[in-house]
Design a protein around this motif. Structure first.
Motif: not given
Length: 571
Positions: A486-497
């Motif tokens: 993630g860049t604008s999202s959290n770095r780990d992209a936790i929650g991404a689908r």
């Protein structure tokens, strides 16, 4: 320029070849779907879990065990293993105190214990753990729940950690007994928040001895007291304020309204597919909880309405672990929950409208009633495109052996193989010695530890040695591992689908911290693809809600996708 390009191509090919080379060889000698062997001792993972007495569990705190986390703490692309540990009721001061352990992946099938070097020597009555880069510095951090104050280990980016729970505001009061946890960006502001499940308020000095009260008997035998009869503890939600600080928002968010539950595992998923992460919590002897995210910083427990609080008979169960995946390929995430003995585990099928149906019996999972399930993960062990189920089992009462109460304290692990038609087949007895050996399992986490397309499982066993299970059954199926940045999202992209679109079907999953029983699996998402060799594209709905499409060439490899590098999808 041509020489440089050729050298880069050669290096890339060598790295790809190294990735494909299997450390513990899979052979056609063992039939699919699986032949699991325990290689923990061979791999150098021989530490012992400590949770009170190994043979006489007089108090419930000695019986719940500890979790395990998969974390690539040094960003070398090879997942490492973190084992949570407990302690003794009365510590022998002449002996070295128990500690959590971090094992570095040596890339060759072995691990090195780097606990001391990493600054992670820490003794407490450890229960659960979860992984997340809470300060978005590019290095994953570790949170450990305890019977007592919880611990937050900040990854300093140089191979070492620093314990910062108190200054970060996430240590808790020390009165709660923390169990499962998960990092999750519930308000989609780009910073990971922290959900913590709590079990009971436990006071050793006020807890009766086994058989001391009416509620401290099981099948006529005197056993440890609890959880019934002990005061429940409220769950906690910490909001990430940035700057390494969190605020307890349990009251105003509505998280603590679900009091009088005895909660264990935390599994995050967007159950109603509205783009906001929700939270499922398995609870012991009380209904499970499904916290619906209301998009305004608050949550509402909709477990009964959604159909995941009870089983199909309308009965509350003694939930231990939980996991989520799209097991039947319909594009919706389903939920699986382990329960106490004399009961089945529970499979909730997502109906696509925000509700679930208990399909345990129809799916062939109404079996193995004598087992007491803990850690559980959906994992496609043969890469046929349909997630299977791995389950760790073990009783809480050593008395079941001596009093012959119809169960055993040490139990085998289960592999429920997904047949691809909505039904599972129990392959536990034919799936190798790593499944049939009896131990009292608790935490379980999965990962492709050697980047070769096979899923391994790590099990933290109560008062015993851990297991590292490797599947040595060969298959010709394809796979893809996906790491999101993630860049604008959290770095780990936790929650991404993540949705993979193939030529004939699609696959969907989410990036999550926590899950199983008080454990945390690899943050990379693994997809078995069956015979599929070409993907049309990969669609990512990032944690902040934006969607992007990525065109991917080739399968059977690890892939990194970065937010902002794909083609945006219009709302």
């Amino acid at each position: 320029m041509k020489l440089v390009s050729a050298m880069l191509l050669l290096a890339a090919s060598a790295m790809h070849a190294q990735t494909q080379q299997q450390v513990y060889q899979a052979t056609a000698e063992h039939p699919t779907p699986a032949w699991f062997v325990d290689v923990a001792a061979k791999a150098g993972i021989t530490v012992r879990n400590v949770n009170g007495s190994a043979t006489n569990k007089r108090y419930i705190v000695e019986a719940t065990g500890s979790g395990v986390a998969i974390v690539d703490y040094d960003n070398d692309g090879w997942p490492d293993i973190f084992l949570v540990n407990g302690q003794e009721l009365e510590q022998d001061k002449t002996q070295k105190a128990p500690t959590n352990h971090l094992f570095h992946n040596n890339h060759d099938g072995t691990f090195t214990d780097v606990t001391e070097k990493a600054g992670l020597v820490s003794t407490g009555w450890g229960q659960g753990t979860c992984v997340g880069d809470y300060d978005n510095d590019g290095f994953d951090d570790l949170y450990v729940t305890d019977y007592g104050k919880n611990r937050l280990f900040h990854n300093q980016g140089n191979g070492t950690f620093k314990e910062v729970a108190e200054q970060a505001g996430v240590a808790g009061s020390g009165k709660e007994w923390g169990t499962g946890c998960a990092f999750v960006d519930y308000d989609r502001d780009g910073k990971l928040d922290l959900m913590v499940a709590n079990y009971v308020h436990f006071d050793l000095s006020k807890t009766p001895a086994p058989g001391g009260e009416a509620g401290c008997m099981w099948k006529g035998a005197p056993v440890m007291c609890g959880p019934r009869g002990l005061p429940g503890a409220k769950n906690i939600l910490f909001h990430n304020e940035g700057g390494g600080k969190f605020t307890d928002v349990s009251t105003k968010s509505g998280i603590e309204k679900t009091d009088a539950h005895y909660c264990f595992s935390v599994t995050t998923l967007d159950y109603n597919e509205d783009g906001w992460p929700d939270v499922y919590v398995a609870c012991d002897s009380t209904p499970a909880i499904l916290y619906r995210n209301n998009h305004n910083g608050t949550f509402t427990d909709v477990g009964p309405d959604a159909g995941v609080a009870f089983n199909e008979d309308g009965r509350e169960q003694a939930g231990m672990g939980s996991t989520a995946a799209d097991y039947d390929g319909d594009g919706h995430l389903d939920i699986f929950k382990t329960n106490f003995s004399d009961d089945t585990s529970t499979l909730y099928h997502a109906n696509g409208d925000g509700t679930f149906t208990d399909v345990t019996l129809a799916a062939g999972l109404g079996i193995n009633l004598d087992a007491l399930g803990w850690g559980a993960m959906f994992a496609d062990v043969d890469n046929d495109g349909y997630p299977d189920l791995l389950v760790a089992n073990g009783h809480v009462y050593p008395e079941v052996d001596t009093a012959k109460l119809g169960a055993t304290f040490k139990e085998p692990r289960f592999l429920y193989w997904n047949q691809g038609n909505g039904k599972f087949k129990d392959e536990s007895k034919s799936g190798g010695p790593g499944l049939t050996e009896r131990l009292s399992g608790r935490g379980l986490a999965v990962a492709d530890l050697w980047n070769d397309g096979r899923i391994e499982a790590v099990v933290n066993n109560l008062s015993d040695r851990p297991m590292l299970l490797v599947n040595e059954a060969a298959n010709g199926n394809h796979w893809l591992g996906v790491k999101l940045v993630g860049t604008s999202s959290n770095r780990d992209a936790i929650g991404a689908r993540v949705t993979l679109h193939g030529q004939k079907r699609s696959w969907v999953d989410e990036v999550r911290s926590g899950s199983s029983y008080s454990s945390s699996s690899d943050l990379r998402v693994h997809f078995g693809l069956g015979a599929e060799t070409k993907l049309t594209n990969i669609e990512v709905r990032w944690p902040k809600g934006e969607r992007e499409v990525f065109v991917v060439e080739g399968v059977d490899r690890m892939l990194t996708l970065t937010e902002g590098k794909g083609k945006p999808v219009a709302p």
